[in-house]
Design a protein around this motif. Structure first.
Motif, PDB file in Angstrom:
ATOM      1  N   THR A 112      43.139  26.057 154.831  1.00 11.55           N
ATOM      2  CA  THR A 112      43.925  25.301 153.910  1.00 11.55           C
ATOM      3  C   THR A 112      45.121  25.290 154.181  1.00 11.55           C
ATOM      4  OG1 THR A 112      44.168  27.500 152.697  1.00 11.55           O
ATOM      5  CG2 THR A 112      42.286  26.177 151.879  1.00 11.55           C
ATOM      6  N   SER A 113      45.658  25.692 155.182  1.00  6.25           N
ATOM      7  CA  SER A 113      46.935  25.499 155.951  1.00  6.25           C
ATOM      8  C   SER A 113      47.333  24.122 156.383  1.00  6.25           C
ATOM      9  CB  SER A 113      47.290  26.439 156.965  1.00  6.25           C
ATOM     10  OG  SER A 113      46.405  26.155 158.150  1.00  6.25           O
ATOM     11  N   SER A 114      46.495  23.136 156.461  1.00  3.41           N
ATOM     12  CA  SER A 114      46.484  21.796 156.889  1.00  3.41           C
ATOM     13  C   SER A 114      46.726  21.112 155.561  1.00  3.41           C
ATOM     14  CB  SER A 114      45.563  21.415 157.730  1.00  3.41           C
ATOM     15  OG  SER A 114      45.104  21.883 158.826  1.00  3.41           O
ATOM     16  N   ARG A 115      47.432  19.922 155.865  1.00  5.11           N
ATOM     17  CA  ARG A 115      47.743  18.986 154.751  1.00  5.11           C
ATOM     18  C   ARG A 115      46.566  18.102 154.574  1.00  5.11           C
ATOM     19  NH1 ARG A 115      52.887  15.736 155.959  1.00  5.11           N
ATOM     20  NH2 ARG A 115      52.092  14.627 154.119  1.00  5.11           N
ATOM     21  N   TYR A 116      46.025  18.201 153.118  1.00  3.81           N
ATOM     22  CA  TYR A 116      44.787  17.359 152.830  1.00  3.81           C
ATOM     23  C   TYR A 116      44.938  16.627 151.633  1.00  3.81           C
ATOM     24  CZ  TYR A 116      42.138  20.581 155.799  1.00  3.81           C
ATOM     25  OH  TYR A 116      41.818  21.414 156.880  1.00  3.81           O
ATOM     26  N   ALA A 117      44.526  15.530 151.829  1.00  2.67           N
ATOM     27  CA  ALA A 117      44.640  14.473 150.632  1.00  2.67           C
ATOM     28  C   ALA A 117      42.990  15.034 149.843  1.00  2.67           C
ATOM     29  CB  ALA A 117      44.442  12.959 150.960  1.00  2.67           C
ATOM     30  N   MET A 118      43.050  14.891 148.490  1.00  4.76           N
ATOM     31  CA  MET A 118      41.648  15.372 147.709  1.00  4.76           C
ATOM     32  C   MET A 118      41.055  14.338 146.951  1.00  4.76           C
ATOM     33  SD  MET A 118      42.635  19.368 147.630  1.00  4.76           S
ATOM     34  CE  MET A 118      40.699  19.895 147.343  1.00  4.76           C
ATOM     35  N   GLY A 119      40.330  14.351 146.627  1.00  7.54           N
ATOM     36  CA  GLY A 119      39.681  13.409 145.468  1.00  7.54           C
ATOM     37  C   GLY A 119      38.568  13.885 144.709  1.00  7.54           C
ATOM     38  N   TRP A 120      38.325  13.319 143.573  1.00  8.56           N
ATOM     39  CA  TRP A 120      37.149  13.623 142.577  1.00  8.56           C
ATOM     40  C   TRP A 120      36.257  12.267 142.670  1.00  8.56           C
ATOM     41  CZ3 TRP A 120      35.749  18.197 140.576  1.00  8.56           C
ATOM     42  CH2 TRP A 120      36.678  18.975 140.532  1.00  8.56           C
ATOM     43  N   PHE A 121      34.872  12.300 142.859  1.00 11.91           N
ATOM     44  CA  PHE A 121      34.185  11.391 142.906  1.00 11.91           C
ATOM     45  C   PHE A 121      32.870  11.774 141.956  1.00 11.91           C
ATOM     46  CE2 PHE A 121      35.009   8.669 146.430  1.00 11.91           C
ATOM     47  CZ  PHE A 121      35.818   9.446 147.203  1.00 11.91           C
ATOM     48  N   ARG A 122      32.161  10.870 141.370  1.00 12.03           N
ATOM     49  CA  ARG A 122      31.010  11.281 140.550  1.00 12.03           C
ATOM     50  C   ARG A 122      29.727  10.458 140.769  1.00 12.03           C
ATOM     51  NH1 ARG A 122      33.405   8.851 134.727  1.00 12.03           N
ATOM     52  NH2 ARG A 122      32.922   6.736 135.182  1.00 12.03           N
ATOM     53  N   GLN A 123      28.516  10.832 140.551  1.00 13.05           N
ATOM     54  CA  GLN A 123      27.385  10.354 140.837  1.00 13.05           C
ATOM     55  C   GLN A 123      26.496  10.699 139.590  1.00 13.05           C
ATOM     56  OE1 GLN A 123      25.277  11.132 144.407  1.00 13.05           O
ATOM     57  NE2 GLN A 123      24.343   9.202 144.348  1.00 13.05           N
ATOM     58  N   ALA A 124      25.989   9.432 138.790  1.00 17.05           N
ATOM     59  CA  ALA A 124      25.203   9.474 137.670  1.00 17.05           C
ATOM     60  C   ALA A 124      23.560   9.362 138.541  1.00 17.05           C
ATOM     61  CB  ALA A 124      25.360   8.349 136.802  1.00 17.05           C
ATOM     62  N   PRO A 125      22.852   9.673 137.586  1.00 17.38           N
ATOM     63  CA  PRO A 125      21.282   9.397 137.921  1.00 17.38           C
ATOM     64  C   PRO A 125      21.188   7.955 138.306  1.00 17.38           C
ATOM     65  CG  PRO A 125      21.365  10.996 136.086  1.00 17.38           C
ATOM     66  CD  PRO A 125      22.929  10.358 136.214  1.00 17.38           C
ATOM     67  N   GLY A 126      20.434   7.804 139.444  1.00 14.64           N
ATOM     68  CA  GLY A 126      20.050   6.460 139.807  1.00 14.64           C
ATOM     69  C   GLY A 126      21.347   5.637 140.235  1.00 14.64           C
ATOM     70  N   LYS A 127      22.568   6.034 140.224  1.00  9.70           N
ATOM     71  CA  LYS A 127      23.654   5.242 140.794  1.00  9.70           C
ATOM     72  C   LYS A 127      24.151   5.704 141.863  1.00  9.70           C
ATOM     73  CE  LYS A 127      24.762   3.525 136.157  1.00  9.70           C
ATOM     74  NZ  LYS A 127      25.827   3.329 135.086  1.00  9.70           N
ATOM     75  N   GLU A 128      25.091   4.962 142.610  1.00  7.12           N
ATOM     76  CA  GLU A 128      25.751   5.460 143.679  1.00  7.12           C
ATOM     77  C   GLU A 128      26.823   6.224 143.385  1.00  7.12           C
ATOM     78  OE1 GLU A 128      24.746   1.607 146.785  1.00  7.12           O
ATOM     79  OE2 GLU A 128      26.817   2.105 146.296  1.00  7.12           O
ATOM     80  N   ARG A 129      27.396   7.156 144.251  1.00  5.56           N
ATOM     81  CA  ARG A 129      28.620   7.932 144.123  1.00  5.56           C
ATOM     82  C   ARG A 129      29.617   7.007 143.906  1.00  5.56           C
ATOM     83  NH1 ARG A 129      29.225  13.191 147.570  1.00  5.56           N
ATOM     84  NH2 ARG A 129      27.121  13.306 146.689  1.00  5.56           N
ATOM     85  N   GLU A 130      30.725   7.140 143.114  1.00  2.00           N
ATOM     86  CA  GLU A 130      31.645   6.510 142.896  1.00  2.00           C
ATOM     87  C   GLU A 130      33.333   7.014 142.687  1.00  2.00           C
ATOM     88  OE1 GLU A 130      31.471   4.178 139.027  1.00  2.00           O
ATOM     89  OE2 GLU A 130      31.619   6.221 137.893  1.00  2.00           O
TER      90      GLU A 130
END
Length: 126
Positions: A28-46
């Motif tokens: 975790t000492s490195s610099r990281y961009a972070m994000g949130w994604f979600r996936q509903a049943p039958g759908k692609e991750r968004e």
């Protein structure tokens, strides 16, 4: 290597709120961009939201703007997603992700992220 663990999901009524957390460990000492994604049943991750390593740069999907807030506490190696005014269509498995930051750009595509958590279920009842 970075390990990510999400928490805070659950069942909530429409109009309610939840706060998701993503705890990072490992390199975790490195610099990281972070994000949130979600996936509903039958759908692609968004894409839901993303934040730069310093926390000063954020971006949101249109569906999240005005209702969700992404933040991070680097001292705790933790990222958050505060969700308000939840709707049944927000029901999904929510994943956090991280990637080494390059410049000021914060990725919005899932393929750009190198590390992923196992996901936490959010269910919004009508």
């Amino acid at each position: 290597q970075v390990q990510l663990v999400e928490s805070g999901g659950g069942l909530v009524q429409a109009g309610g709120s939840l706060r998701l957390s993503c705890s990072a460990s490992g390199r975790t000492s490195s610099r990281y961009a972070m994000g949130w994604f979600r996936q509903a049943p039958g759908k692609e991750r968004e894409f839901v939201a993303t934040i730069g390593s310093s926390g000063g740069n954020t971006d949101y999907a249109d569906s999240a703007k005005g209702r969700f807030t992404i933040s991070r506490d680097n001292a705790k190696n933790t990222m958050y997603l505060q969700m308000f005014s939840l709707k049944p269509e927000d029901t999904a498995v929510y994943y956090c992700a991280a990637v080494t930051e390059i410049g000021w750009r914060i990725p919005k595509e899932s393929y750009e992220y190198a590390y992923w958590g196992q996901g936490t279920q959010v269910t919004v009842s009508s």
